[in-house]
Structure formats: C-alpha cells, structure tokens
Design an enzyme around this catalytic site. Structure first.
Site, PDB file in Angstrom:
ATOM      1  N   LYS A  48       0.808  -1.182   0.000  1.00  0.00           N
ATOM      2  CA  LYS A  48       0.000   0.000   0.000  1.00  0.00           C
ATOM      3  C   LYS A  48       0.859   1.256   0.000  1.00  0.00           C
ATOM      4  CE  LYS A  48      -3.399  -2.449   2.744  1.00  0.00           C
ATOM      5  NZ  LYS A  48      -3.928  -2.617   4.091  1.00  0.00           N
ATOM      6  N   GLY A  49       2.094   1.096   0.388  1.00  0.00           N
ATOM      7  CA  GLY A  49       2.952   2.253   0.597  1.00  0.00           C
ATOM      8  C   GLY A  49       3.247   3.102  -0.617  1.00  0.00           C
ATOM      9  N   GLU A 104       7.897   1.647  -5.734  1.00  0.00           N
ATOM     10  CA  GLU A 104       7.912   1.254  -4.331  1.00  0.00           C
ATOM     11  C   GLU A 104       8.131   2.496  -3.473  1.00  0.00           C
ATOM     12  OE1 GLU A 104       6.926  -0.572  -1.988  1.00  0.00           O
ATOM     13  OE2 GLU A 104       8.134  -2.378  -2.113  1.00  0.00           O
ATOM     14  N   ASP A 105       7.622   2.452  -2.246  1.00  0.00           N
ATOM     15  CA  ASP A 105       7.858   3.569  -1.340  1.00  0.00           C
ATOM     16  C   ASP A 105       9.270   3.546  -0.785  1.00  0.00           C
ATOM     17  OD1 ASP A 105       7.350   1.303   0.196  1.00  0.00           O
ATOM     18  OD2 ASP A 105       6.016   2.300   1.607  1.00  0.00           O
ATOM     19  N   ASP A 108      14.373  -1.449   1.455  1.00  0.00           N
ATOM     20  CA  ASP A 108      15.084  -1.661   2.716  1.00  0.00           C
ATOM     21  C   ASP A 108      15.954  -2.906   2.548  1.00  0.00           C
ATOM     22  OD1 ASP A 108      15.918  -1.693   5.357  1.00  0.00           O
ATOM     23  OD2 ASP A 108      13.916  -1.721   6.216  1.00  0.00           O
ATOM     24  N   LYS A 136      17.175   2.719   1.322  1.00  0.00           N
ATOM     25  CA  LYS A 136      17.845   2.527   2.614  1.00  0.00           C
ATOM     26  C   LYS A 136      18.792   1.343   2.486  1.00  0.00           C
ATOM     27  CE  LYS A 136      15.313   1.448   6.302  1.00  0.00           C
ATOM     28  NZ  LYS A 136      14.640   1.409   7.606  1.00  0.00           N
ATOM     29  N   PHE A 157      13.776   3.915  11.308  1.00  0.00           N
ATOM     30  CA  PHE A 157      12.420   3.492  10.986  1.00  0.00           C
ATOM     31  C   PHE A 157      11.631   4.722  10.573  1.00  0.00           C
ATOM     32  CE2 PHE A 157       8.008   2.318  11.921  1.00  0.00           C
ATOM     33  CZ  PHE A 157       7.913   1.254  11.048  1.00  0.00           C
ATOM     34  N   ASP A 164       4.522   3.274   6.784  1.00  0.00           N
ATOM     35  CA  ASP A 164       3.597   3.074   7.892  1.00  0.00           C
ATOM     36  C   ASP A 164       4.215   2.395   9.107  1.00  0.00           C
ATOM     37  OD1 ASP A 164       2.237  -0.121   7.917  1.00  0.00           O
ATOM     38  OD2 ASP A 164       3.718   0.468   6.419  1.00  0.00           O
ATOM     39  N   ARG A 170       0.540   6.472   7.264  1.00  0.00           N
ATOM     40  CA  ARG A 170       0.850   6.600   5.833  1.00  0.00           C
ATOM     41  C   ARG A 170       0.447   7.965   5.293  1.00  0.00           C
ATOM     42  NH1 ARG A 170       1.952   1.527   3.615  1.00  0.00           N
ATOM     43  NH2 ARG A 170       0.959  -0.259   4.582  1.00  0.00           N
TER      44      ARG A 170
END
Length: 188
Positions: A48-49, A104-105, A108, A136, A157, A164, A170
């Site tokens: 959802k990001g 993508e948001d 990581d 990241k 984080f 989120d 979000r």
C-alpha cells in the site's frame, strides 16, 4: 503540524514533489530510448505504501502508461522485513514482452523487490526497472538496486508519505523518522 510519533522530518511534501519531477524526466528519457510494446510502459505499484509517491510521480511522467498494482507481504506488522515475501494480491496484466516500471515507497532489505523482479522476468517481462521514493541500503540483504530513487537514508524506521507503522501514519504529508521509543506505550 508534526505528529507526536515523529522524531524528525526528513523530507517535506515540497522536496518529495521536486524530486519526483526530476525522476520523471529521467524515466521519460529512458523509455523514449526503448522499444516499448504498444509505446506503453506498465507501471506496477507495490501496495500500500507506493500510493502517495506513485501518484506524485505519475503527475509528472509524460510517457504513455498502463497502471496495475500488487500487494506483497513482507513486514507483517513489525518494523523489520522478513526473509520470505509473499504475493497477497497479484497484478492482472499479462507481462509477456512488457516494459515494467516497479514503483515502491522504500527499498530496505530488497528482498521483496528482488522476488518481484525475478518473478516478472520469469513471466516474460522484456524489461523491469525499479523506482523508489526512499533507498535505505544499510539493511540490504538482496543484491538489488533502484534504477531511480528519490532520497537515500540512514538506518532509521520511517513513517509518512506511504510509509507506515502497523498500517497507520501513511497519510502524513512528509517522510519522518519515527520515535520508536514511544511505540511500546503509544495509545491510538
């Protein structure tokens, strides 16, 4: 107004918009040089990001686009990615011969995007590129890099602009470092 769980705002809405505009120019230049099926790039958002960033990005992309979405499960409510991403909701588009832009948001660990990219090539995609708002690299477990990224960040984080904590936060209009020391006692 800053949310009480925000330790520090890293990138404002305005900074995200300006960076999205610059990346859109790069994306358009790349696809102009490619032999794209039906002159249409398939843009796939990882829900959802991705929603706020994808919306901002596509406001500036001039290439012809078809849009689809998929839901992957990789965090399961925590703050660290697990090693076995799963497709929860798949795209409905046939990938054979398609040029795909994965949105993508954040990248990581890279495990989710590595899985998706390999899966898309296995399904016959001609080309799969990755664009992300946040890169990241400190926790990277997969050998994957974004073709375009908005901002590189340290190992913190993050919340806001699609990022989120347990499906919340979000909608913050910025990307911020979460004050994780408050999470154990936080009352929604």
């Amino acid at each position: 107004m800053q949310h009480p769980l925000v330790k520090k705002i890293l990138h404002t809405r305005e900074e995200i918009s300006l960076r999205s505009q610059a990346m859109a120019l790069d994306v358009d230049a790349y696809y102009k040089q490619q032999k794209v099926q039906d002159n249409t790039v398939l843009v796939v958002g990882i829900l959802k990001g991705c929603v706020p960033f994808m919306s901002e990005l596509l406001n500036h992309v001039k290439s012809e686009c078809e849009i689809d979405y998929m839901v992957m499960s990789s965090y399961k409510g925590g703050v660290k990615a697990n090693a076995n991403p799963e497709i929860v909701l798949d795209i409905s588009t046939n990938l054979k011969g398609r040029h795909v832009l994965l949105v993508e948001d954040i990248i990581d660990s890279g495990l989710t995007l590595d899985f998706v990219k390999k899966d898309f090539y296995h399904r016959g995609a001609a080309d799969v590129k990755i664009i992300t708002m946040i890169d990241k690299p400190a926790n990277r477990q997969a050998k994957i890099t974004a073709d375009w990224f908005g901002f590189e960040v340290e190992d913190e984080f993050l919340i806001g602009f699609g990022l989120d904590y347990e499906e919340r936060l979000r909608n913050l209009p910025y990307v911020a470092i979460c004050d994780t020391s408050k999470l154990k006692t936080w009352k929604w």
